[in-house]
Write a protein that holds these residues in place. Structure first.
Motif, PDB file in Angstrom:
ATOM      1  N   ALA A  95      -7.038  -3.683  -6.630  1.00 27.23           N
ATOM      2  CA  ALA A  95      -6.587  -4.843  -7.397  1.00 27.23           C
ATOM      3  C   ALA A  95      -5.694  -5.734  -6.536  1.00 27.23           C
ATOM      4  O   ALA A  95      -5.781  -6.976  -6.606  1.00 27.23           O
ATOM      5  CB  ALA A  95      -5.835  -4.396  -8.647  1.00 27.23           C
ATOM      6  N   TYR A  96      -4.853  -5.122  -5.706  1.00 29.76           N
ATOM      7  CA  TYR A  96      -3.990  -5.900  -4.814  1.00 29.76           C
ATOM      8  C   TYR A  96      -4.843  -6.682  -3.818  1.00 29.76           C
ATOM      9  O   TYR A  96      -4.584  -7.868  -3.563  1.00 29.76           O
ATOM     10  CB  TYR A  96      -3.033  -4.965  -4.077  1.00 29.76           C
ATOM     11  CG  TYR A  96      -2.142  -5.680  -3.082  1.00 29.76           C
ATOM     12  CD1 TYR A  96      -0.945  -6.251  -3.488  1.00 29.76           C
ATOM     13  CD2 TYR A  96      -2.512  -5.806  -1.743  1.00 29.76           C
ATOM     14  CE1 TYR A  96      -0.126  -6.932  -2.591  1.00 29.76           C
ATOM     15  CE2 TYR A  96      -1.705  -6.486  -0.833  1.00 29.76           C
ATOM     16  CZ  TYR A  96      -0.514  -7.044  -1.261  1.00 29.76           C
ATOM     17  OH  TYR A  96       0.280  -7.722  -0.367  1.00 29.76           O
ATOM     18  N   ILE A  97      -5.855  -6.024  -3.265  1.00 30.09           N
ATOM     19  CA  ILE A  97      -6.733  -6.696  -2.301  1.00 30.09           C
ATOM     20  C   ILE A  97      -7.410  -7.897  -2.946  1.00 30.09           C
ATOM     21  O   ILE A  97      -7.450  -8.995  -2.373  1.00 30.09           O
ATOM     22  CB  ILE A  97      -7.793  -5.711  -1.765  1.00 30.09           C
ATOM     23  CG1 ILE A  97      -7.134  -4.588  -0.964  1.00 30.09           C
ATOM     24  CG2 ILE A  97      -8.821  -6.449  -0.900  1.00 30.09           C
ATOM     25  CD1 ILE A  97      -8.095  -3.481  -0.560  1.00 30.09           C
ATOM     26  N   GLU A  98      -7.919  -7.709  -4.151  1.00 28.48           N
ATOM     27  CA  GLU A  98      -8.618  -8.801  -4.832  1.00 28.48           C
ATOM     28  C   GLU A  98      -7.682  -9.971  -5.125  1.00 28.48           C
ATOM     29  O   GLU A  98      -8.055 -11.139  -4.962  1.00 28.48           O
ATOM     30  CB  GLU A  98      -9.254  -8.273  -6.116  1.00 28.48           C
ATOM     31  CG  GLU A  98     -10.418  -7.321  -5.853  1.00 28.48           C
ATOM     32  CD  GLU A  98     -11.024  -6.763  -7.120  1.00 28.48           C
ATOM     33  OE1 GLU A  98     -12.260  -6.612  -7.160  1.00 28.48           O
ATOM     34  OE2 GLU A  98     -10.269  -6.485  -8.079  1.00 28.48           O
TER      35      GLU A  98
ATOM     36  N   ALA B  45      -0.063  14.199  -6.131  1.00 27.98           N
ATOM     37  CA  ALA B  45      -0.329  13.196  -5.096  1.00 27.98           C
ATOM     38  C   ALA B  45      -1.692  12.540  -5.322  1.00 27.98           C
ATOM     39  O   ALA B  45      -2.659  13.192  -5.732  1.00 27.98           O
ATOM     40  CB  ALA B  45      -0.294  13.853  -3.719  1.00 27.98           C
ATOM     41  N   LEU B  46      -1.748  11.251  -5.041  1.00 25.71           N
ATOM     42  CA  LEU B  46      -3.024  10.548  -5.099  1.00 25.71           C
ATOM     43  C   LEU B  46      -3.977  11.093  -4.046  1.00 25.71           C
ATOM     44  O   LEU B  46      -3.562  11.473  -2.949  1.00 25.71           O
ATOM     45  CB  LEU B  46      -2.826   9.061  -4.850  1.00 25.71           C
ATOM     46  CG  LEU B  46      -2.057   8.229  -5.890  1.00 25.71           C
ATOM     47  CD1 LEU B  46      -1.968   6.784  -5.417  1.00 25.71           C
ATOM     48  CD2 LEU B  46      -2.722   8.303  -7.244  1.00 25.71           C
TER      49      LEU B  46
ATOM     50  N   TYR C  37       0.828  -1.206   0.000  1.00 32.27           N
ATOM     51  CA  TYR C  37       0.000   0.000   0.000  1.00 32.27           C
ATOM     52  C   TYR C  37       0.865   1.259   0.000  1.00 32.27           C
ATOM     53  O   TYR C  37       0.636   2.192  -0.775  1.00 32.27           O
ATOM     54  CB  TYR C  37      -0.928  -0.003   1.213  1.00 32.27           C
ATOM     55  CG  TYR C  37      -1.897   1.157   1.230  1.00 32.27           C
ATOM     56  CD1 TYR C  37      -2.600   1.510   0.090  1.00 32.27           C
ATOM     57  CD2 TYR C  37      -2.106   1.906   2.396  1.00 32.27           C
ATOM     58  CE1 TYR C  37      -3.488   2.574   0.103  1.00 32.27           C
ATOM     59  CE2 TYR C  37      -2.989   2.964   2.410  1.00 32.27           C
ATOM     60  CZ  TYR C  37      -3.676   3.298   1.255  1.00 32.27           C
ATOM     61  OH  TYR C  37      -4.552   4.357   1.264  1.00 32.27           O
ATOM     62  N   HIS C  38       1.882   1.280   0.841  1.00 33.60           N
ATOM     63  CA  HIS C  38       2.748   2.456   0.898  1.00 33.60           C
ATOM     64  C   HIS C  38       3.464   2.700  -0.436  1.00 33.60           C
ATOM     65  O   HIS C  38       3.659   3.854  -0.834  1.00 33.60           O
ATOM     66  CB  HIS C  38       3.775   2.285   2.016  1.00 33.60           C
ATOM     67  CG  HIS C  38       3.183   2.425   3.381  1.00 33.60           C
ATOM     68  ND1 HIS C  38       3.914   2.238   4.539  1.00 33.60           N
ATOM     69  CD2 HIS C  38       1.922   2.732   3.791  1.00 33.60           C
ATOM     70  CE1 HIS C  38       3.138   2.436   5.590  1.00 33.60           C
ATOM     71  NE2 HIS C  38       1.922   2.721   5.162  1.00 33.60           N
ATOM     72  N   ARG C  39       3.822   1.618  -1.124  1.00 35.08           N
ATOM     73  CA  ARG C  39       4.482   1.804  -2.412  1.00 35.08           C
ATOM     74  C   ARG C  39       3.543   2.421  -3.437  1.00 35.08           C
ATOM     75  O   ARG C  39       3.977   3.193  -4.307  1.00 35.08           O
ATOM     76  CB  ARG C  39       5.028   0.457  -2.904  1.00 35.08           C
ATOM     77  CG  ARG C  39       5.713   0.521  -4.272  1.00 35.08           C
ATOM     78  CD  ARG C  39       6.876   1.526  -4.279  1.00 35.08           C
ATOM     79  NE  ARG C  39       7.989   1.075  -3.463  1.00 35.08           N
ATOM     80  CZ  ARG C  39       8.701   1.892  -2.681  1.00 35.08           C
ATOM     81  NH1 ARG C  39       8.419   3.179  -2.591  1.00 35.08           N
ATOM     82  NH2 ARG C  39       9.697   1.418  -1.965  1.00 35.08           N
ATOM     83  N   MET C  40       2.268   2.119  -3.354  1.00 37.48           N
ATOM     84  CA  MET C  40       1.314   2.729  -4.284  1.00 37.48           C
ATOM     85  C   MET C  40       1.213   4.231  -4.066  1.00 37.48           C
ATOM     86  O   MET C  40       0.875   4.979  -4.977  1.00 37.48           O
ATOM     87  CB  MET C  40      -0.059   2.071  -4.129  1.00 37.48           C
ATOM     88  CG  MET C  40      -0.096   0.644  -4.646  1.00 37.48           C
ATOM     89  SD  MET C  40      -1.683  -0.156  -4.350  1.00 37.48           S
ATOM     90  CE  MET C  40      -1.315  -1.819  -4.933  1.00 37.48           C
ATOM     91  N   LEU C  41       1.511   4.679  -2.855  1.00 35.11           N
ATOM     92  CA  LEU C  41       1.420   6.096  -2.534  1.00 35.11           C
ATOM     93  C   LEU C  41       2.703   6.840  -2.876  1.00 35.11           C
ATOM     94  O   LEU C  41       2.676   8.037  -3.183  1.00 35.11           O
ATOM     95  CB  LEU C  41       1.107   6.270  -1.047  1.00 35.11           C
ATOM     96  CG  LEU C  41      -0.214   5.672  -0.581  1.00 35.11           C
ATOM     97  CD1 LEU C  41      -0.319   5.718   0.934  1.00 35.11           C
ATOM     98  CD2 LEU C  41      -1.393   6.395  -1.221  1.00 35.11           C
TER      99      LEU C  41
ATOM    100  N   ALA D  79      -6.427   2.223  -6.515  1.00 33.83           N
ATOM    101  CA  ALA D  79      -5.160   1.573  -6.874  1.00 33.83           C
ATOM    102  C   ALA D  79      -4.924   0.314  -6.061  1.00 33.83           C
ATOM    103  O   ALA D  79      -4.406  -0.684  -6.570  1.00 33.83           O
ATOM    104  CB  ALA D  79      -4.009   2.560  -6.674  1.00 33.83           C
ATOM    105  N   TYR D  80      -5.304   0.338  -4.793  1.00 33.63           N
ATOM    106  CA  TYR D  80      -5.048  -0.794  -3.894  1.00 33.63           C
ATOM    107  C   TYR D  80      -6.066  -1.914  -4.074  1.00 33.63           C
ATOM    108  O   TYR D  80      -5.808  -3.047  -3.679  1.00 33.63           O
ATOM    109  CB  TYR D  80      -5.063  -0.299  -2.444  1.00 33.63           C
ATOM    110  CG  TYR D  80      -4.427  -1.229  -1.438  1.00 33.63           C
ATOM    111  CD1 TYR D  80      -3.166  -1.774  -1.637  1.00 33.63           C
ATOM    112  CD2 TYR D  80      -5.088  -1.543  -0.250  1.00 33.63           C
ATOM    113  CE1 TYR D  80      -2.576  -2.605  -0.691  1.00 33.63           C
ATOM    114  CE2 TYR D  80      -4.503  -2.382   0.706  1.00 33.63           C
ATOM    115  CZ  TYR D  80      -3.251  -2.907   0.477  1.00 33.63           C
ATOM    116  OH  TYR D  80      -2.660  -3.729   1.409  1.00 33.63           O
TER     117      TYR D  80
END
Length: 348
Positions: free
Chosen positions: A272-275, A260-261, A32-36, A269-270
């Motif tokens: 897809a990772y969760i799924e 910034a997001l 998650y932090h990398r997505m930010l 963004a997150y």
């Protein structure tokens, strides 16, 4: 080692890192932090040499290449075992291996590592040298400014001089003492006073050594102030509890021309990772416990946290829980906007 890490500890380039935090900075948190933030240096939770040598290596060392640059923090005090584990860390693809000389927990003290190693700077140097002998990735040190009744100036200088002579590539300093007797690990994060000036003096004495500071850094403004005098800033709880701070780091610290997001974009963004993780059998709460602070300061944040805290922990919880939480935030904001417009209309 990635190209990014080869340049990481160039003292002409500031570094921002998210501190290693037990029970917090696991692979889901780092994803998650990398997505930010594309540029921030991320750290694992501390993992002990015993856990790696005798335990489940994959559970402790598994990470995604998308997390890079990412460092693995080790806990231990046996040079031979630390060297063995450092080689494992490198072989798994990490960009850096870091030695913990700062954790004050009882478990760490009984194992003779963490903050109690501030009392044995020569042993710490032996550990750093042993790791340097077997890996090509950076080997770094994270320490306190002393423990118990040590004189902080003497303790920090002794530790710094020894690990620098041993070849440490960077020294990250948590600018508080650790009290091994009388304070809990939680109290050790807040009670001992911060002494940033001591870290500044260390940098003045060692201008060609990478020195970064950790402890109590809570804002982008504080980050920028520290970077006027130091090479790096490591932010812990503030980055975890208000992760949207990280969305500004690439611009503020690294000078990137990047917008910034927003929280909405971060969640998109997150998702897809969760799924993907849910499909792999990971419990929803294990993934999403790291996003609870995303809407901090935003209307509807409390509703988001409540739904994600309660519903995500239920058996079989899926992506619909995130959808419900996001819908609650959106609805709350719509209600507030309608109320504000009604008030403004009444005044005209």
């Amino acid at each position: 080692m990635t190209e990014t890490t080869k340049k990481l500890y160039d003292i002409n380039q500031s570094v921002f890192a998210v501190a290693p935090m037990l029970d917090w900075t696991d692979r889901h948190c780092r994803a998650y932090h990398r997505m930010l933030s594309d540029k921030s240096l991320l750290y694992t939770e501390m993992v002990t040499t015993g856990a790696l040598i005798h335990g489940d290596k994959e559970r402790h060392l598994r990470f995604s290449k998308q997390e890079q640059p990412v460092a693995c923090q080790l806990g231990g005090s046996d040079p031979k075992l630390l060297a063995e584990c450092a080689k494992m860390v490198e072989d798994w693809g990490y960009d850096e291996v870091n030695l913990n000389v700062g954790c004050p927990s009882d478990r760490v003290q009984s194992g003779k590592f963490g903050a109690c190693l501030m009392l044995e700077p020569k042993l710490v140097a032996e550990c750093i040298a042993a790791m340097k002998d077997v890996v090509s990735i950076p080997v770094t040190t994270k320490c306190r400014i002393g423990v118990d009744d040590q004189d902080p100036e003497e303790a920090l200088n002794a530790l710094a001089d020894n690990v620098i002579a041993a070849g440490t590539d960077a020294l990250w300093v948590h600018a508080r003492k650790a009290w091994l007797k009388g304070l809990s690990p939680k109290e050790n994060r807040d009670v001992p006073p911060l002494d940033y000036e001591l870290v500044y003096r260390l940098k003045e004495r060692l201008p060609n050594v990478f020195i970064g500071v950790n402890g109590g850094v809570a804002t982008l403004e504080e980050t920028a102030t520290h970077l006027e005098k130091l090479d790096g800033v490591m932010m812990g709880r503030a980055a975890y509890q208000n992760p949207m701070l990280l969305a500004e780091i690439d611009r503020v610290v690294y000078g990137q021309d990047k917008i910034a997001l927003t929280p909405v974009e971060a969640m998109a963004a997150y998702r897809a990772y969760i799924e993907d993780e849910l499909t792999a059998g990971t419990r929803l709460a294990s993934i999403t416990r790291h996003i609870l602070g995303t809407y901090q300061g935003v209307p509807g944040a409390r509703h988001f946290r409540r739904i994600m805290t309660v519903e995500a922990n239920k058996a079989g919880a899926g992506i619909e829980v995130l959808e419900e939480a996001l819908a609650a935030v959106s609805h709350h904001q719509s209600v507030m906007l309608a109320a504000r417009e009604q008030q403004e209309g009444a005044l005209t």
